[in-house]
Design a protein around this motif. Structure first.
Motif, mmCIF file in Angstrom:
data_model
loop_
_atom_site.group_PDB
_atom_site.id
_atom_site.type_symbol
_atom_site.label_atom_id
_atom_site.label_comp_id
_atom_site.label_asym_id
_atom_site.label_seq_id
_atom_site.Cartn_x
_atom_site.Cartn_y
_atom_site.Cartn_z
ATOM 1 N N GLY A 1 -3.392 4.597 4.511
ATOM 2 C CA GLY A 1 -4.639 5.195 4.043
ATOM 3 C C GLY A 1 -4.727 6.702 4.136
ATOM 4 N N GLY B 1 -7.796 5.875 -3.423
ATOM 5 C CA GLY B 1 -8.369 5.464 -2.147
ATOM 6 C C GLY B 1 -9.865 5.308 -2.227
ATOM 7 N N LEU C 1 -3.870 -1.738 4.909
ATOM 8 C CA LEU C 1 -4.590 -0.669 4.222
ATOM 9 C C LEU C 1 -4.723 0.572 5.087
ATOM 10 N N LEU C 2 -4.876 0.368 6.390
ATOM 11 C CA LEU C 2 -5.035 1.515 7.288
ATOM 12 C C LEU C 2 -3.753 2.329 7.407
ATOM 13 N N LEU D 1 -8.756 0.219 -5.095
ATOM 14 C CA LEU D 1 -8.493 1.588 -4.637
ATOM 15 C C LEU D 1 -7.729 2.404 -5.679
ATOM 16 N N TYR E 1 -3.758 8.593 1.037
ATOM 17 C CA TYR E 1 -4.559 8.434 -0.176
ATOM 18 C C TYR E 1 -5.484 9.636 -0.338
ATOM 19 N N VAL F 1 -9.171 5.938 3.276
ATOM 20 C CA VAL F 1 -9.588 4.564 3.003
ATOM 21 C C VAL F 1 -10.667 4.160 3.998
ATOM 22 N N PRO G 1 0.808 -1.219 0.000
ATOM 23 C CA PRO G 1 0.000 0.000 0.000
ATOM 24 C C PRO G 1 0.844 1.274 0.000
#
Length: 427
Positions: A177, A156, A173-174, A134, A180, A184, A102
């Motif tokens: 995020g 995102g 992902l966090l 995403l 982004y 997210v 990511p």
């Protein structure tokens, strides 16, 4: 010094009494490194764990463009532009394989990922599929090796994943995020997420960096877009790495104190306090640390280890030495760890004479005398921990590939041997 393979792990002939300091947490160190590399200014990761997994993480982030000085106990991290075409070696580090892609989506180059042969069997497809959704350009396939072609930014938004195989899918992902464009919004759809304390750890660390995280709804975690503030972290000792040492007190009738045990923590290893109490040990937390004292025979337990699956190898070893049956459940997801830990534990413990029944989501163990043999590790550091525990209590047990413990604890074999009284014997 060269360590023989298989390693003649020491056999305790009297109680082991020790007070020890452990290296830092791998989980905390690697999350701190990710956030520091994405932050808005330089920061320091203090008491960082120096191990294969964390060095691989530092190298991956450095190759992307951050500057990480690992020459001292405290690692200084300076964010940089993520440019150029690079190769990332994941080794056997799940956090590198899952957390770095990511981040790689924010680069403007081609980032190729691969790792050890065992790593090609570990699940990462949910992360890659989510990244595609995403707006990240990810090569075909859902296993190592794979390539991410970055375009300098990631759109995102909302994404649905099945994280029933690993909580790391959510954390991955966090962590990136906030960088982004739309942040997210991660929704889990599937069986219960394992190892939830690790997601709590991720959320707590994000908030410490000033990131807005919403997690009040079940199976949903939303990170708002915005800067990641630079924060210095002091890394706690790795409480899961404490497991074999505390178990040593339990199986020898001795007493082991782990210094600097936190009063409050999101680490899964803190569950050892309750588990060892239930098995018959005395457990005390004081300003000196956490002390476990063995009080004679260990008792079997019925445990749901879903949230603390990484402790399973140590707990299974203790159950194999207990005086009554045990059942460990809720841990189907650890089949996707460094190896299929349920199958590996059943095979190795049975090979030493244990009566083990393997279930889809756990193990049942009945007390039976154990005998000599070689305990194989499958390139899995937690399996090595199980092996040395058995060896401490059973004559003639050697542990294959003890060097795999360098994943989270460099020079483990020397440290472990130093805890035994002079009367300890090798097989």
């Amino acid at each position: 010094m060269t360590t023989p393979d298989p390693w003649p792990a020491p056999r305790a002939r009297e109680p082991v009494h020790a007070t020890i300091s452990l290296p830092g947490s791998k989980s905390l160190t690697n999350r701190a490194l990710i956030l520091a590399a994405l932050a808005d200014a330089p920061s320091v990761v203090r008491r960082a764990l120096v191990s294969r997994d964390t060095v691989l993480m530092a190298r991956a982030l450095t190759s992307l463009g951050a500057a990480i000085d690992t020459s001292a106990e405290d690692w200084r991290v300076t964010p940089g532009a993520f440019t150029g075409d690079v190769d990332v070696d994941c080794g056997l580090a799940g956090t590198v394989m899952r957390f770095v892609p990511p981040v790689a989506g924010l680069s403007d180059g081609s980032v190729s990922f691969d790792g050890d042969a065992h790593m090609r069997n570990r699940p990462v497809g949910e992360v890659l599929t989510a990244l595609r959704g995403l707006g990240v350009d990810v090569s075909e396939g859902n296993r190592l090796p794979f390539t991410i072609t970055g375009h300098g930014r990631v759109r995102g938004g909302r994404v649905v994943v099945d994280a029933s195989a690993s909580s790391q899918f959510i954390s991955a992902l966090l962590l990136a995020g906030a960088r982004y464009d739309e942040g997210v919004d991660v929704r889990h759809d599937g069986k219960p997420v394992p190892s939830l304390p690790h997601i709590d750890m991720t959320v707590e660390m994000l908030r410490a960096h000033g990131v807005d995280v919403a997690d009040s709804d079940a199976n949903r975690w939303a990170v708002a877009p915005g800067p990641i503030r630079a924060v210095d972290h002091v890394i706690e000792p790795d409480l899961s790495n404490a497991a074999p040492f505390l178990a040593l007190a339990a199986v020898t009738g001795g007493s082991v104190t782990v210094r600097d045990w936190p009063r409050s923590t999101t680490q899964a290893g803190d569950a050892l306090r309750d588990i060892l109490t239930r098995m018959g040990c005395t457990v005390a937390l004081s300003p000196d640390g956490l002390t476990v004292t063995g009080n004679g025979p260990l008792h079997g337990v019925d445990l749901d280890l879903h949230d603390v699956g990484e402790l399973t190898p140590t707990v299974a070893a203790l159950c194999a030495l207990a005086d009554s049956p045990s059942h460990l459940r809720g841990i189907a997801h650890i089949r996707g760890h460094e190896t299929d830990r349920l199958s590996a534990l059943a095979t190795e413990l049975t090979g030493l004479g244990a009566e083990v029944t393997e279930h889809p989501d756990g193990l049942s163990l009945r007390p039976t005398p154990l005998g000599p043999g070689v305990f194989h590790t499958y390139a899995d550091h937690r399996m090595a921990h199980a092996g040395v525990i058995i060896a401490a209590a059973v004559d003639g047990v050697a542990v294959e590939d003890i060097g795999t413990t360098a994943k989270t604890f460099p020079d483990f074999a020397t440290f472990w041997s130093g805890l035994f009284p002079a009367s300890a014997e090798a097989p």
